[in-house]
Design a protein around this motif. Structure first.
Motif, PDB file in Angstrom:
ATOM      1  N   UNK A   1       0.828  -1.211   0.000  1.00 35.03           N
ATOM      2  CA  UNK A   1       0.000   0.000   0.000  1.00 35.03           C
ATOM      3  C   UNK A   1       0.862   1.261   0.000  1.00 35.03           C
ATOM      4  N   UNK A   2       1.830   1.291   0.892  1.00 32.01           N
ATOM      5  CA  UNK A   2       2.677   2.481   1.022  1.00 32.01           C
ATOM      6  C   UNK A   2       3.538   2.683  -0.213  1.00 32.01           C
ATOM      7  N   UNK A   3       4.080   1.605  -0.744  1.00 26.98           N
ATOM      8  CA  UNK A   3       4.906   1.711  -1.946  1.00 26.98           C
ATOM      9  C   UNK A   3       4.070   2.229  -3.111  1.00 26.98           C
ATOM     10  N   UNK A   4       2.831   1.751  -3.209  1.00 27.13           N
ATOM     11  CA  UNK A   4       1.936   2.237  -4.265  1.00 27.13           C
ATOM     12  C   UNK A   4       1.686   3.735  -4.107  1.00 27.13           C
ATOM     13  N   UNK A   5       1.414   4.170  -2.885  1.00 18.62           N
ATOM     14  CA  UNK A   5       1.136   5.587  -2.657  1.00 18.62           C
ATOM     15  C   UNK A   5       2.336   6.463  -2.969  1.00 18.62           C
ATOM     16  N   UNK A   6       3.535   5.941  -2.722  1.00 18.23           N
ATOM     17  CA  UNK A   6       4.753   6.715  -3.000  1.00 18.23           C
ATOM     18  C   UNK A   6       4.918   6.998  -4.496  1.00 18.23           C
ATOM     19  N   UNK A   7       4.351   6.142  -5.335  1.00 19.32           N
ATOM     20  CA  UNK A   7       4.574   6.279  -6.777  1.00 19.32           C
ATOM     21  C   UNK A   7       3.300   6.512  -7.578  1.00 19.32           C
ATOM     22  N   UNK A   8       2.139   6.500  -6.906  1.00 16.61           N
ATOM     23  CA  UNK A   8       0.878   6.664  -7.633  1.00 16.61           C
ATOM     24  C   UNK A   8       0.730   8.101  -8.136  1.00 16.61           C
TER      25      UNK A   8
ATOM     26  N   UNK B   1      -4.255   3.463   4.615  1.00 16.58           N
ATOM     27  CA  UNK B   1      -2.838   3.214   4.864  1.00 16.58           C
ATOM     28  C   UNK B   1      -2.386   3.903   6.139  1.00 16.58           C
ATOM     29  N   UNK B   2      -2.865   5.124   6.363  1.00 11.87           N
ATOM     30  CA  UNK B   2      -2.482   5.867   7.563  1.00 11.87           C
ATOM     31  C   UNK B   2      -2.974   5.164   8.823  1.00 11.87           C
ATOM     32  N   UNK B   3      -4.204   4.667   8.787  1.00 11.08           N
ATOM     33  CA  UNK B   3      -4.759   3.970   9.943  1.00 11.08           C
ATOM     34  C   UNK B   3      -3.957   2.709  10.253  1.00 11.08           C
ATOM     35  N   UNK B   4      -3.670   1.919   9.222  1.00 11.38           N
ATOM     36  CA  UNK B   4      -2.901   0.683   9.432  1.00 11.38           C
ATOM     37  C   UNK B   4      -1.495   1.003   9.934  1.00 11.38           C
ATOM     38  N   UNK B   5      -0.907   2.054   9.372  1.00 14.65           N
ATOM     39  CA  UNK B   5       0.440   2.463   9.788  1.00 14.65           C
ATOM     40  C   UNK B   5       0.443   2.892  11.248  1.00 14.65           C
TER      41      UNK B   5
ATOM     42  N   UNK C   1      -1.612   2.058  13.650  1.00 16.12           N
ATOM     43  CA  UNK C   1      -1.828   0.913  14.533  1.00 16.12           C
ATOM     44  C   UNK C   1      -0.566   0.058  14.644  1.00 16.12           C
ATOM     45  N   UNK C   2       0.217   0.008  13.580  1.00 18.46           N
ATOM     46  CA  UNK C   2       1.497  -0.712  13.656  1.00 18.46           C
ATOM     47  C   UNK C   2       2.462   0.033  14.580  1.00 18.46           C
ATOM     48  N   UNK C   3       2.454   1.361  14.520  1.00 18.26           N
ATOM     49  CA  UNK C   3       3.260   2.149  15.452  1.00 18.26           C
ATOM     50  C   UNK C   3       2.867   1.863  16.896  1.00 18.26           C
ATOM     51  N   UNK C   4       1.566   1.838  17.149  1.00 19.21           N
ATOM     52  CA  UNK C   4       1.084   1.564  18.507  1.00 19.21           C
ATOM     53  C   UNK C   4       1.503   0.178  18.961  1.00 19.21           C
ATOM     54  N   UNK C   5       1.511  -0.756  18.043  1.00 19.91           N
ATOM     55  CA  UNK C   5       1.972  -2.116  18.358  1.00 19.91           C
ATOM     56  C   UNK C   5       3.435  -2.108  18.780  1.00 19.91           C
ATOM     57  N   UNK C   6       4.251  -1.315  18.084  1.00 19.62           N
ATOM     58  CA  UNK C   6       5.675  -1.220  18.429  1.00 19.62           C
ATOM     59  C   UNK C   6       5.858  -0.593  19.812  1.00 19.62           C
ATOM     60  N   UNK C   7       5.084   0.451  20.094  1.00 19.33           N
ATOM     61  CA  UNK C   7       5.171   1.110  21.407  1.00 19.33           C
ATOM     62  C   UNK C   7       4.757   0.147  22.511  1.00 19.33           C
ATOM     63  N   UNK C   8       3.645  -0.542  22.312  1.00 21.55           N
ATOM     64  CA  UNK C   8       3.154  -1.490  23.316  1.00 21.55           C
ATOM     65  C   UNK C   8       4.172  -2.594  23.573  1.00 21.55           C
TER      66      UNK C   8
ATOM     67  N   UNK D   1       5.036  15.341   2.644  1.00 26.39           N
ATOM     68  CA  UNK D   1       3.877  14.624   3.171  1.00 26.39           C
ATOM     69  C   UNK D   1       4.318  13.361   3.888  1.00 26.39           C
ATOM     70  N   UNK D   2       4.029  13.310   5.199  1.00 28.48           N
ATOM     71  CA  UNK D   2       4.244  12.109   5.997  1.00 28.48           C
ATOM     72  C   UNK D   2       2.888  11.598   6.473  1.00 28.48           C
ATOM     73  N   UNK D   3       2.532  10.377   6.121  1.00 27.33           N
ATOM     74  CA  UNK D   3       1.319   9.774   6.657  1.00 27.33           C
ATOM     75  C   UNK D   3       1.518   9.545   8.149  1.00 27.33           C
ATOM     76  N   UNK D   4       0.596  10.025   8.952  1.00 31.36           N
ATOM     77  CA  UNK D   4       0.695   9.867  10.392  1.00 31.36           C
ATOM     78  C   UNK D   4      -0.655  10.252  10.985  1.00 31.36           C
ATOM     79  N   UNK D   5      -0.967   9.717  12.134  1.00 29.45           N
ATOM     80  CA  UNK D   5      -2.181  10.111  12.836  1.00 29.45           C
ATOM     81  C   UNK D   5      -1.845  10.195  14.322  1.00 29.45           C
ATOM     82  N   UNK D   6      -1.194  11.288  14.720  1.00 28.00           N
ATOM     83  CA  UNK D   6      -0.765  11.394  16.122  1.00 28.00           C
ATOM     84  C   UNK D   6      -1.917  11.416  17.111  1.00 28.00           C
TER      85      UNK D   6
END
Length: 381
Positions: free
Chosen positions: A55-62, A73-77, A79-86, A124-129
């Motif tokens: 998904x992210x690679x596609x967005x980088x070049x779409x 993609x932002x939501x999934x990203x 949640x993966x960040x939150x997983x790393x923090x946890x 542009x950085x995808x993020x949802x702080x």
């Protein structure tokens, strides 16, 4: 976790980084005591799932992206960040209240500090702080790049300011090289009154990984083994090095907007063996870094270069770097307490600290901004 004996309390931050290599989320637990270099305490890494990676690679070049694609993609990203923090908190037996803040870089989708077709500069950085604060229960600091951009800077690289905080107190001048998706170089002068110099030198893992994935199952050429099996195509290398970016004076930064597989294909004749192209891409990185070193105002011909980022594990690339920098000693920052894989994540922990204390996070001599700026926004849990 105990506080230090210093009269100034130690604060604990988590830095999150997902670079242009798109390989996963790095989470670094960092202690910061004013007046001393930051210390790395613990780390956690969460691999990027194949679906999100695609998904992210596609967005980088779409050429066109729908808001729903960006949001998914932002939501999934996030949640993966939150997983790393946890994971990091659990492994260390910590609770969110013990963390002063999380510094989140987000995932760069496009970086255009010169604008696009006459338009305004943007990054542009995808993020949802906001969501990350909800999921982790921690204060989050994010959106670090756009304030520097608003002040006329490149918004990149930001790591040199952290390199100064981390290694600037060492004796003599220091060189720091980050080999992520792209390579950036930092010069820390011996004389404290002189300005730090830092800039992107060109592609590193981004092109190497993309070309490898095109021809193999997997995301990267482990140890550079496939590149080492090929021959450097000097004619191809010469064509690649004609790219104007390599001849721009600093400040300069780059990304996937310029260096991608289509750019590479435009320089191929079609007769090249794939392994030879891989060897040539490694050589392109080594040569462009070496050219960058020649642009630095070194006080002496010999120097020590601290090499960090995923590319530091590419044995063939390190061999080619050594060949092009015979007077430079390549050194792992792990010898100084910071393994090569964690400096970028550590930088965003430090940048969160800078923001909460109202301190600048950029270096105008690096980014070209009109002055020092406090970077990022604060999102309370």
């Amino acid at each position: 976790m105990m506080k230090t004996a210093s009269s100034t309390p130690t604060a604990y931050y988590i830095g999150l980084m997902s670079g242009t290599s798109l390989d996963g989320i790095d989470a670094a637990l960092v202690s910061i005591t004013p007046g001393t270099p930051p210390k790395l305490l613990a780390t956690a890494a969460v691999a990027m799932p194949d679906t999100l990676h695609a998904q992210l690679l596609h967005l980088c070049h779409a050429p066109v992206a729908h808001f729903a694609e960006l949001a998914a993609a932002e939501d999934a990203f996030c949640r993966l960040q939150a997983q790393a923090v946890t994971a990091l908190l659990t492994e260390q037996g910590l609770v969110p209240a013990q963390i002063t803040a999380i510094g989140s870089h987000g995932q760069t989708i496009e970086h255009a500090p010169q604008g696009h077709q006459g338009g305004p500069a943007y990054t542009l950085q995808l993020d949802n702080p906001s969501l990350l604060a909800e999921l982790t229960g921690c204060t989050v600091v994010a959106d670090f790049r756009r304030r520097d951009l608003a002040a006329g800077g490149q918004a990149a690289p930001l790591a040199p300011a952290f390199h100064q905080a981390l290694f600037g107190q060492r004796q003599g001048e220091q060189l720091v090289l980050n080999l992520g998706g792209f390579a950036n170089l930092t010069w820390l002068p011996q004389e404290q009154e002189r300005a730090v110099v830092g800039f992107d030198t060109g592609p590193a893992n981004a092109l190497l990984d993309a070309w490898f994935a095109k021809h193999h199952t997997g995301r990267f050429d482990e140890n550079g083994t496939w590149a080492a099996s090929g021959q450097i195509d000097q004619a191809l290398l010469a064509r690649l090095l004609q790219e104007p970016f390599f001849h721009q004076p600093p400040p300069r930064s780059t990304g996937r907007e310029l260096f991608h597989l289509a750019w590479l294909s435009d320089h191929l004749t079609g007769d090249e063996a794939p392994r030879d192209v891989q060897a040539t891409l490694a050589e392109l990185t080594a040569v462009s870094v070496a050219q960058g070193v020649t642009q630095l105002p070194l006080s002496q011909p010999s120097a020590t270069l601290l090499v960090c980022g995923g590319g530091a594990h590419n044995a063939y690339l390190m061999e080619r770097l050594a060949a092009h920098l015979p007077k430079v000693t390549l050194l792992s920052p792990a010898t100084l307490g910071w393994p090569e894989d964690w400096i970028e994540a550590g930088a965003f922990a430090w940048l969160a600290h800078q923001r909460l204390h109202g301190l600048p996070g950029n270096l105008p001599s690096v980014t070209g901004a009109s002055g020092p700026r406090v970077l990022g926004g604060i999102y309370a849990p």
